[in-house]
Design a protein around this motif. Sequence first.
Motif, short mmCIF file in Angstrom:
data_model
loop_
_atom_site.label_atom_id
_atom_site.label_comp_id
_atom_site.label_asym_id
_atom_site.label_seq_id
_atom_site.Cartn_x
_atom_site.Cartn_y
_atom_site.Cartn_z
N VAL A 1 0.86 -1.25 0.05
CA VAL A 1 -0.03 -0.04 -0.09
C VAL A 1 0.71 1.04 -0.01
N ALA A 2 1.86 1.37 0.76
CA ALA A 2 2.73 2.52 0.83
C ALA A 2 3.66 2.55 -0.67
N ARG A 3 4.29 1.42 -0.86
CA ARG A 3 4.91 1.30 -1.98
C ARG A 3 4.27 1.71 -3.29
N ALA A 4 2.86 1.50 -3.23
CA ALA A 4 2.20 1.80 -4.63
C ALA A 4 1.98 3.39 -4.62
N SER A 5 2.26 3.89 -3.66
CA SER A 5 1.78 5.38 -3.44
C SER A 5 3.31 6.28 -3.38
N GLY A 6 4.46 5.52 -3.94
CA GLY A 6 5.58 6.08 -3.96
C GLY A 6 6.38 6.34 -2.77
N ILE A 7 6.08 5.41 -1.81
CA ILE A 7 6.99 5.34 -0.46
C ILE A 7 7.85 4.06 -0.72
N ALA A 8 9.10 4.09 -0.94
CA ALA A 8 10.08 3.05 -0.80
C ALA A 8 10.44 2.49 0.25
N TYR A 9 9.44 2.23 1.19
CA TYR A 9 9.74 1.59 2.46
C TYR A 9 9.36 -0.10 2.55
N ASP A 10 10.54 -0.61 2.82
CA ASP A 10 10.58 -2.39 2.55
C ASP A 10 11.66 -2.58 3.65
N VAL A 11 11.25 -3.27 4.64
CA VAL A 11 12.01 -3.53 5.89
C VAL A 11 13.14 -4.51 5.58
N ARG A 12 12.88 -5.30 4.32
CA ARG A 12 14.24 -5.95 3.79
C ARG A 12 15.32 -4.83 3.31
N ARG A 13 15.00 -3.60 2.99
CA ARG A 13 16.06 -2.87 2.75
C ARG A 13 16.50 -1.97 3.74
N LYS A 14 15.30 -1.36 4.52
CA LYS A 14 15.48 -0.15 5.58
C LYS A 14 16.05 -0.83 6.66
N ALA A 15 15.93 -2.17 7.13
CA ALA A 15 16.34 -2.53 8.44
C ALA A 15 16.65 -4.08 7.95
N PRO A 16 17.64 -4.47 7.05
CA PRO A 16 17.98 -5.50 6.52
C PRO A 16 18.22 -6.76 7.72
N TYR A 17 17.69 -7.97 7.54
CA TYR A 17 17.76 -8.96 8.23
C TYR A 17 18.00 -10.35 7.72
N ALA A 18 18.51 -11.29 8.38
CA ALA A 18 18.68 -12.63 7.88
C ALA A 18 19.66 -12.28 6.63
N VAL A 19 20.00 -12.83 5.48
CA VAL A 19 20.63 -12.52 4.29
C VAL A 19 20.29 -11.45 3.33
N TYR A 20 19.20 -10.75 3.53
CA TYR A 20 18.68 -9.82 2.71
C TYR A 20 19.82 -8.92 1.95
N PRO A 21 20.72 -8.50 3.11
CA PRO A 21 21.72 -7.63 2.56
C PRO A 21 22.88 -8.10 1.47
N HIS A 22 22.84 -9.57 1.61
CA HIS A 22 23.68 -10.04 0.47
C HIS A 22 22.99 -10.25 -0.78
N LEU A 23 21.53 -10.10 -0.84
CA LEU A 23 20.84 -10.35 -2.11
C LEU A 23 20.64 -9.18 -2.88
N ASP A 24 20.49 -9.32 -4.26
CA ASP A 24 20.36 -8.30 -5.42
C ASP A 24 18.91 -8.36 -5.66
N PHE A 25 18.23 -7.42 -5.16
CA PHE A 25 16.85 -7.03 -5.94
C PHE A 25 16.25 -5.93 -5.37
N GLU A 26 15.20 -5.59 -6.40
CA GLU A 26 14.63 -4.08 -6.39
C GLU A 26 13.61 -3.98 -5.63
N VAL A 27 13.59 -3.00 -4.75
CA VAL A 27 12.23 -2.66 -4.03
C VAL A 27 11.14 -1.84 -5.09
N GLN A 28 10.11 -2.59 -5.29
CA GLN A 28 9.07 -2.13 -6.24
C GLN A 28 8.43 -0.71 -5.81
N THR A 29 8.17 0.12 -6.60
CA THR A 29 7.30 1.26 -6.10
C THR A 29 6.41 1.70 -7.55
N ASP A 30 5.66 2.72 -7.06
CA ASP A 30 4.71 3.05 -8.25
C ASP A 30 4.29 4.65 -7.38
#
Length: 361
Positions: free
Chosen positions: A217-246
């Motif tokens: 809901v936030a990302r479709a309104s232009g807010i690039a807030y994704d915990v996997r990027r904002k506060a990385p946990y597990a192995v997400y810091p080592h993974l290459d993926f794009e946070v989707q926004t609209d």
Amino acid sequence: MSETYTLPVGPLHVALEEPMYFDVRVEGETVRSVELSAGHVHRGMEALAMNRNWLQNITLTERVCSLCSNSHPTTYCMAVENLAGVVVPERAEYLRVIADEVKRIASHLFNVGIMAHLVGFDSLFMHAMEIREIMQDLKEGVYGNRMNLGALAIGGCRYDLDEETTAFMRAKLRELDPLLTELTRVYATDPLILKRTRGIGVLPMEEARRYEVVGPVARASGIAYDVRRKAPYAVYPHLDFEVQTDTAGDVHSRAMLRLREAAQSAVILEQCLENIPEGPICLPGAVFIPEGEAVARSEAPRGEVFYYVRSDGSDSPQRLKWRVPTYMNWEALQVMMAGCQVADIPLIVNSIDPCISCTER
């Protein structure tokens, strides 16, 4: 002069089949204001958690929500591990991400499928659910269950991947890829989908910030807030993926964003299967939970999940509390519904992917 009147919607809603009540003030067919009434269910799960030990609560938290059923025990275990000060083996961190992303794809396909059903495009609904079956088969083949995976343990995971299950998972991802691409094209171009969902239930970025919405809901309104990027946990810091926004912030943009996120989850899964290291999948022996308190958060399919635990040093939590994405998103329905047509109410409600069972826990 037009008159306004109140239209009761719920508490058993046509879109949700979960108890939530809306007092909708309408003028003709146009919605002028909405008041939400929640609290029709109290499951007592937080109270139950204090009467179960730390291990039993993994099973309990997995039943907080069906579609996010892996995110809850994952976040619970992370909070307990933060309290205990233990480090989970790296292989287990990969396995947790794999389970989470499998669930995210299945959850997003379910939501966009329901959207097609609400539009009246039932053949597209059945097609989306048919594609979702690929992930359901994957879950059954790898975890032995189609809904709750039973994958988590405090200090690691309860399942592992061998060559056979890894090959099976890769085959399912290859099967998913072209079908997901084609499904995304249909949602992006079909005239009926566009007519019924574009410009409907708009949530501008400033309103999204004001209501502090989370997840798609936030990302479709232009807010690039994704915990996997904002506060990385597990192995997400080592993974290459794009946070989707609209930026459109309407029903259509939320559906398209979920389809693109499902594709990104498949990319994450491929990376995890390629890079997962050898090693233990769980810490040996039981983890001692000392007195104290801790928190953890993760990005569930619906948005940020937050867990708080407090321990008095016994084998059960003194307090366990969680906050789910629907709690952050549903007040913004007042903005999304204002000015819409009565027939669009189920579509708008479904577009925030609400879960009443985990919100009224």
